[in-house]
Design an enzyme around this catalytic site. Structure first.
Site, mmCIF file in Angstrom:
data_model
loop_
_atom_site.group_PDB
_atom_site.id
_atom_site.type_symbol
_atom_site.label_atom_id
_atom_site.label_comp_id
_atom_site.label_asym_id
_atom_site.label_seq_id
_atom_site.Cartn_x
_atom_site.Cartn_y
_atom_site.Cartn_z
ATOM 1 N N ARG A 51 6.147 -9.425 8.932
ATOM 2 C CA ARG A 51 7.200 -9.587 7.905
ATOM 3 C C ARG A 51 8.310 -8.702 8.579
ATOM 4 O O ARG A 51 9.523 -8.984 8.233
ATOM 5 C CB ARG A 51 6.687 -9.270 6.642
ATOM 6 C CG ARG A 51 7.932 -9.213 5.718
ATOM 7 C CD ARG A 51 7.517 -9.509 4.134
ATOM 8 N NE ARG A 51 6.458 -8.856 3.617
ATOM 9 C CZ ARG A 51 6.209 -7.345 3.904
ATOM 10 N NH1 ARG A 51 7.303 -6.673 3.949
ATOM 11 N NH2 ARG A 51 5.001 -6.835 3.345
ATOM 12 N N LYS A 201 20.367 -27.106 11.307
ATOM 13 C CA LYS A 201 21.182 -27.952 11.645
ATOM 14 C C LYS A 201 21.516 -27.744 13.163
ATOM 15 O O LYS A 201 20.536 -28.085 13.914
ATOM 16 C CB LYS A 201 22.420 -27.833 10.764
ATOM 17 C CG LYS A 201 22.028 -27.833 9.244
ATOM 18 C CD LYS A 201 21.423 -28.838 8.518
ATOM 19 C CE LYS A 201 20.938 -28.363 7.190
ATOM 20 N NZ LYS A 201 21.642 -28.028 6.079
HETATM 21 C C1 LIG Z 1 21.766 -27.235 5.181
HETATM 22 C C2 LIG Z 1 22.714 -26.242 4.441
HETATM 23 C C3 LIG Z 1 22.568 -25.064 3.998
HETATM 24 C C4 LIG Z 1 21.253 -24.618 3.461
HETATM 25 O O1 LIG Z 1 20.226 -24.436 4.813
HETATM 26 P P1 LIG Z 1 18.566 -24.908 4.470
HETATM 27 O O2 LIG Z 1 18.180 -24.500 5.985
HETATM 28 O O3 LIG Z 1 18.512 -26.284 4.126
HETATM 29 O O4 LIG Z 1 17.969 -23.921 3.515
HETATM 30 C C5 LIG Z 1 23.496 -24.148 3.683
HETATM 31 N N1 LIG Z 1 24.965 -24.477 4.261
HETATM 32 C C6 LIG Z 1 25.128 -25.734 4.903
HETATM 33 C C7 LIG Z 1 26.580 -25.943 5.156
HETATM 34 C C8 LIG Z 1 24.185 -26.382 5.037
HETATM 35 O O5 LIG Z 1 24.359 -27.605 5.844
#
Ligand SMILES: *Cc1c(COP(=O)(O)O)cnc(C)c1O
Length: 381
Positions: A51, A201
């Site tokens: 952790r 993403k």
């Molecule tokens: C998806 C997203 C998040 C959140 O991220 P997670 O990995 O789904 O928790 C935050 N900001 C933006 C712009 C996103 O597209």
């Protein structure tokens, strides 16, 4: 890794030193929770418990810091875990944050439904308007939160100008750089104090991992965040860290192709009679085009558009698409589309962040561009 190297080289090499034991050129997945100590307190390389630190995560964190031009990167279990750690590090009850009127729905929910219960106050502002940000700041403002390009309306905020406004008020500027990625935009160099990522993403890039990151330059803030990351515990696991690190190696080539395809898609949609408006910062008529051109290397792979026939027609387009997969999320090699009003931004209904009902959001992938245009043409009917 010397910071003299260019982005593409750092993406592949920063943090990716050959394994000291075997020479493996890719950092191994250290799927381990604890580490043998050479006598009490005799840690090898500082590793004690995963952790607190894990070598695969360290490799990713060093890579993230290098790519954003920051001092310290921290990898989390998700983008929201990173945001939660950040806001609990920066804020205490009574503090105020300015958040954008166009933001990831989950970010809004975190402030509106979670942080507000702990006494953190927020105001919503159109951050593409620097004067509106200045007007929203109160004597208790500790942070200004910006997302650029924004989700799902692709609004553009002038990072350098807003950094100035935030700093004049003694507040920190946080930039969610998920849509641009550090290849297209480097907020720390423009004056931001913290960069946030959903590495789920573009950084991961293959729709196979959920992760998040924070990158900062200020050493004191880095220490405080690292303390909270360990104290709260929502770290990236070794395999997830490894997947993100692998994805990042191709970030530059992927972003080039994402942008190339998105440009073609925006062009097609602009000329389509069933489309009433195209939201893409690469279009000269986009209100943020000039600022985007100044602070981004290129305009990225996200395109939103409004369907002339209204909500039902927009939903129909989503249902008819074949190559564009109907689904939430974005930034993967495969093209996705969604209806933000009923999907990703459903939690913003009735709030200042509510999105138009006729909106469709595209995450344009890296498939053959003509195949993508053909699918959109048939989906629009
Ligand atoms: C998806 C997203 C998040 C959140 O991220 P997670 O990995 O789904 O928790 C935050 N900001 C933006 C712009 C996103 O597209």
């Amino acid at each position: 890794m010397s910071d003299q190297h260019s982005f593409e080289t750092l993406a592949i090499h920063a943090g990716n030193t050959a394994d000291p034991l075997t020479g493996a050129v890719v950092p191994p997945i250290y799927q381990v929770s604890t580490y043998k100590q050479d006598g009490v307190g005799g840690l090898r390389g500082g590793y004690e418990y995963s952790r607190s630190a894990n070598p695969t995560r360290t490799a990713l964190e060093e890579n993230l810091a290098a790519l954003e031009g920051g001092r310290r990167g921290l990898a989390f279990a998700s983008g929201l875990a990173a945001e939660d750690c950040l806001l609990r590090t920066l804020l205490t009850p009574g503090d105020h944050v300015v958040i954008p009127n166009d933001a990831y729905g989950g970010t809004f929910r975190l402030f509106a439904k979670v942080a507000s219960r702990w006494g953190v106050e927020f105001s919503v502002a159109d951050t593409s308007d620097v004067a509106a940000v200045r007007a929203a700041i109160t004597p208790s403002t500790k942070a200004v939160w910006v997302e650029t390009p924004s989700n799902p309306l692709l609004g553009i905020t002038d990072i350098a100008a807003v950094a100035q406004v935030a700093h004049d008020a003694g507040a920190r500027l946080v930039v969610d750089n998920t849509f641009a990625s550090p290849y297209l935009q480097q907020p720390l160099a423009l004056g931001a104090d913290v960069v946030v990522h959903s590495t789920t993403k573009y950084m991961g890039g293959h729709s196979d991992v959920v992760g998040g990151a924070l990158v900062v330059s200020d050493p004191e803030l880095a220490e405080e965040l690292a303390y909270h990351q360990n104290a709260m515990g929502a770290v990236a696991g070794p395999f997830d860290a490894w997947l993100v690190l692998r994805g990042i190696k191709t970030l530059a080539v992927r972003m080039d192709r994402h942008t190339e395809n998105a440009t073609k898609v925006a062009d097609l949609l602009t000329r389509h009679p069933k489309v009433s408006q195209v939201l893409y910062p690469g279009l000269p008529e986009h209100p943020g085009h000039e600022v985007a051109a100044k602070q981004m290397k290129a305009f990225g792979g996200m395109v939103s558009f409004r369907v002339a026939g209204g909500e039902e027609a927009a939903v129909e387009v989503c249902n008819r698409a074949k190559l564009f997969t109907l689904g939430e999320s974005l930034g993967g090699v495969e093209s996705l589309l969604e209806h933000p009003g009923r999907m990703t931004h459903a939690s913003a209904a009735g709030s200042p962040l509510e999105v138009p009902a006729d909106l469709v959001r595209l995450s344009v992938g890296i498939e053959n561009g003509d195949d993508l245009l053909a699918d959109l043409t048939q989906a629009l009917g």
